[in-house]
Scaffold this active site. Structure first.
Site, PDB file in Angstrom:
ATOM      1  N   GLY A   1       0.810  -1.202   0.000  1.00 31.22           N
ATOM      2  CA  GLY A   1       0.000   0.000   0.000  1.00 31.22           C
ATOM      3  C   GLY A   1       0.846   1.255   0.000  1.00 31.22           C
ATOM      4  O   GLY A   1       1.835   1.365  -0.723  1.00 31.22           O
TER       5      GLY A   1
ATOM      6  N   LYS B   1       4.404   1.450   9.394  1.00 29.52           N
ATOM      7  CA  LYS B   1       5.442   2.434   9.682  1.00 29.52           C
ATOM      8  C   LYS B   1       4.916   3.688  10.366  1.00 29.52           C
ATOM      9  O   LYS B   1       5.510   4.210  11.298  1.00 29.52           O
ATOM     10  CB  LYS B   1       6.151   2.814   8.382  1.00 29.52           C
ATOM     11  CG  LYS B   1       6.913   1.653   7.742  1.00 29.52           C
ATOM     12  CD  LYS B   1       7.501   2.053   6.396  1.00 29.52           C
ATOM     13  CE  LYS B   1       8.192   0.869   5.719  1.00 29.52           C
ATOM     14  NZ  LYS B   1       8.690   1.216   4.372  1.00 29.52           N
TER      15      LYS B   1
ATOM     16  N   THR C   1      -1.843  -3.052   7.754  1.00 29.86           N
ATOM     17  CA  THR C   1      -3.005  -3.325   6.916  1.00 29.86           C
ATOM     18  C   THR C   1      -2.592  -4.193   5.732  1.00 29.86           C
ATOM     19  O   THR C   1      -1.467  -4.125   5.257  1.00 29.86           O
ATOM     20  CB  THR C   1      -3.646  -2.023   6.404  1.00 29.86           C
ATOM     21  OG1 THR C   1      -2.647  -1.224   5.744  1.00 29.86           O
ATOM     22  CG2 THR C   1      -4.243  -1.238   7.551  1.00 29.86           C
TER      23      THR C   1
ATOM     24  N   ASN D   1      -3.448  -4.466   2.216  1.00 32.70           N
ATOM     25  CA  ASN D   1      -4.159  -3.749   1.159  1.00 32.70           C
ATOM     26  C   ASN D   1      -4.522  -4.651  -0.015  1.00 32.70           C
ATOM     27  O   ASN D   1      -3.762  -5.531  -0.396  1.00 32.70           O
ATOM     28  CB  ASN D   1      -3.310  -2.575   0.648  1.00 32.70           C
ATOM     29  CG  ASN D   1      -3.076  -1.535   1.718  1.00 32.70           C
ATOM     30  OD1 ASN D   1      -2.529  -1.832   2.770  1.00 32.70           O
ATOM     31  ND2 ASN D   1      -3.502  -0.319   1.469  1.00 32.70           N
TER      32      ASN D   1
ATOM     33  N   GLU E   1      -8.553  -0.992   2.758  1.00 34.53           N
ATOM     34  CA  GLU E   1      -7.443  -1.223   3.684  1.00 34.53           C
ATOM     35  C   GLU E   1      -7.909  -2.069   4.878  1.00 34.53           C
ATOM     36  O   GLU E   1      -8.308  -1.533   5.896  1.00 34.53           O
ATOM     37  CB  GLU E   1      -6.858   0.114   4.154  1.00 34.53           C
ATOM     38  CG  GLU E   1      -6.334   0.982   3.007  1.00 34.53           C
ATOM     39  CD  GLU E   1      -5.712   2.282   3.480  1.00 34.53           C
ATOM     40  OE1 GLU E   1      -5.054   2.273   4.534  1.00 34.53           O
ATOM     41  OE2 GLU E   1      -5.909   3.312   2.798  1.00 34.53           O
TER      42      GLU E   1
ATOM     43  N   HIS F   1      -4.997 -10.032  14.109  1.00 34.06           N
ATOM     44  CA  HIS F   1      -4.169 -11.174  14.495  1.00 34.06           C
ATOM     45  C   HIS F   1      -2.708 -10.767  14.338  1.00 34.06           C
ATOM     46  O   HIS F   1      -2.369  -9.985  13.452  1.00 34.06           O
ATOM     47  CB  HIS F   1      -4.481 -12.374  13.584  1.00 34.06           C
ATOM     48  CG  HIS F   1      -3.654 -13.586  13.874  1.00 34.06           C
ATOM     49  ND1 HIS F   1      -3.951 -14.466  14.897  1.00 34.06           N
ATOM     50  CD2 HIS F   1      -2.537 -14.076  13.266  1.00 34.06           C
ATOM     51  CE1 HIS F   1      -3.061 -15.439  14.906  1.00 34.06           C
ATOM     52  NE2 HIS F   1      -2.191 -15.222  13.938  1.00 34.06           N
TER      53      HIS F   1
ATOM     54  N   TYR G   1       2.527 -10.504   1.445  1.00 31.93           N
ATOM     55  CA  TYR G   1       2.307  -9.880   0.149  1.00 31.93           C
ATOM     56  C   TYR G   1       2.216 -10.956  -0.938  1.00 31.93           C
ATOM     57  O   TYR G   1       2.989 -11.913  -0.957  1.00 31.93           O
ATOM     58  CB  TYR G   1       3.455  -8.921  -0.201  1.00 31.93           C
ATOM     59  CG  TYR G   1       3.523  -7.706   0.690  1.00 31.93           C
ATOM     60  CD1 TYR G   1       2.448  -6.820   0.773  1.00 31.93           C
ATOM     61  CD2 TYR G   1       4.661  -7.439   1.451  1.00 31.93           C
ATOM     62  CE1 TYR G   1       2.502  -5.711   1.596  1.00 31.93           C
ATOM     63  CE2 TYR G   1       4.727  -6.319   2.274  1.00 31.93           C
ATOM     64  CZ  TYR G   1       3.643  -5.457   2.342  1.00 31.93           C
ATOM     65  OH  TYR G   1       3.702  -4.354   3.159  1.00 31.93           O
TER      66      TYR G   1
ATOM     67  N   ARG H   1     -18.797   2.942  11.270  1.00 33.03           N
ATOM     68  CA  ARG H   1     -18.893   4.408  11.267  1.00 33.03           C
ATOM     69  C   ARG H   1     -18.450   4.962   9.915  1.00 33.03           C
ATOM     70  O   ARG H   1     -17.818   4.258   9.121  1.00 33.03           O
ATOM     71  CB  ARG H   1     -18.015   5.004  12.378  1.00 33.03           C
ATOM     72  CG  ARG H   1     -16.521   4.716  12.193  1.00 33.03           C
ATOM     73  CD  ARG H   1     -15.661   5.466  13.198  1.00 33.03           C
ATOM     74  NE  ARG H   1     -14.241   5.142  13.056  1.00 33.03           N
ATOM     75  CZ  ARG H   1     -13.410   5.743  12.218  1.00 33.03           C
ATOM     76  NH1 ARG H   1     -13.861   6.716  11.425  1.00 33.03           N
ATOM     77  NH2 ARG H   1     -12.134   5.395  12.156  1.00 33.03           N
TER      78      ARG H   1
ATOM     79  N   PHE I   1      -9.130  13.654  11.488  1.00 32.27           N
ATOM     80  CA  PHE I   1      -8.718  13.706  12.889  1.00 32.27           C
ATOM     81  C   PHE I   1      -7.701  14.817  13.084  1.00 32.27           C
ATOM     82  O   PHE I   1      -6.913  15.123  12.187  1.00 32.27           O
ATOM     83  CB  PHE I   1      -8.129  12.352  13.308  1.00 32.27           C
ATOM     84  CG  PHE I   1      -9.141  11.249  13.337  1.00 32.27           C
ATOM     85  CD1 PHE I   1      -9.872  10.982  14.473  1.00 32.27           C
ATOM     86  CD2 PHE I   1      -9.390  10.494  12.192  1.00 32.27           C
ATOM     87  CE1 PHE I   1     -10.830   9.975  14.493  1.00 32.27           C
ATOM     88  CE2 PHE I   1     -10.342   9.485  12.195  1.00 32.27           C
ATOM     89  CZ  PHE I   1     -11.066   9.226  13.350  1.00 32.27           C
TER      90      PHE I   1
END
Length: 274
Positions: free
Chosen positions: A137, A143, A149, A151, A201, A206, A213, A226, A231
């Site tokens: 991604g 990082k 995630t 992607n 994403e 786990h 990949y 939601r 933010f």
């Protein structure tokens, strides 16, 4: 509940006839050919209130267009805007509230009965499915956010993505040689990072010892949490993502959602020694 549209009455009835129960849900339907002036004139909304025998000030309008918002406000009604195009919310400032999709409509804010299908902070939805190889991604999951995630490419999925509003969803993720895992995922433009394209994403809940990949990942999306939000800081974004994860973790224990763990779409084929 009334439906007031600028479209001719016959067009409205033809369109909603393809959806069982829709016509019966409305106390009345008014088309643009039944009034002198359509939206942005308030006439169609004033007429709807009149036929409902309601004061316009007691009516809530749900609109996806600017002319409709203008008409509702001019009729003396409160208006919730659901912009039909992404990244257009700034144009709808005359509305009393702007929401991302109808999934976010909370009637109780307006003195109406609340929807009864929300459960433990989640909204059950008709399951939908998406999958493919895990791709690299933006390099910010692990990082920048500390949240790895997995992607998925949106190539070939533009139609299905256009059917589902941006927001935070959850469900089950299948890695065919590893297992089925709980997951929470965002779909959309991620306002904090202001993506130029709609992305998928997923965060598998786990701890994995290695990247995967290129492996096939299959998702069964079963609930909604939601809308996307911006933010004030990276820390507040990370905290919210972890909160979403906890909500998903708990909700997926409910029979309503846990039954999808065995969905055939997840394509699990465990090696015999696992």
């Amino acid at each position: 509940m009334a439906l007031a549209s600028n479209s001719p009455r016959t067009n409205i009835e033809t369109k909603i006839s393809y959806h069982q129960g829709w016509k019966e849900s409305f106390s009345l339907i008014i088309g643009g050919d039944e009034v002198t002036s359509g939206k942005p004139s308030p006439e169609i909304y004033v007429e709807a209130a009149k036929r409902l025998n309601m004061n316009p000030s007691c009516c809530l309008v749900i609109e996806d267009s600017l002319p409709g918002v203008t008409a509702g406000k001019a009729a003396g009604m409160e208006v919730v805007a659901v912009p039909s195009l992404p990244k257009q919310s700034h144009l709808f400032t005359s509305a009393d509230e702007i929401i991302n999709s109808l999934l976010d409509l909370r009637p109780e804010k307006w003195g109406l009965p609340a929807f009864e299908d929300w459960i433990e902070g989640t909204l059950p939805i008709e399951p939908w499915y998406i999958g493919g190889p895990v791709i690299k991604g933006f390099g910010r999951g692990s990082k920048v956010l500390g949240i790895p995630t997995a992607n998925l490419s949106t190539e070939g999925y533009s139609a299905i993505l256009s059917e589902h509003p941006s927001g935070v969803y959850f469900g089950w993720a299948g890695l065919p040689t590893r297992g089925v895992y709980k997951m929470v995922m965002s779909i959309g433009w991620n306002p904090y990072f202001d993506n130029s394209e709609k992305t998928i994403e997923p965060w598998l809940l786990h701890d994995f010892n290695e990247d995967f990949y290129g492996e096939e990942l299959w998702l069964a999306i079963v609930g909604y949490i939601r809308p996307e939000a911006n933010f004030p800081s990276l820390d507040s974004l990370v905290a919210k993502i972890h909160e979403d994860g906890k909500i998903a973790e708990n909700a997926l224990e409910l029979p309503l959602y846990s039954k999808y763990k065995g969905d055939p779409y997840l394509k699990i084929s465990f090696p015999e020694n696992i």
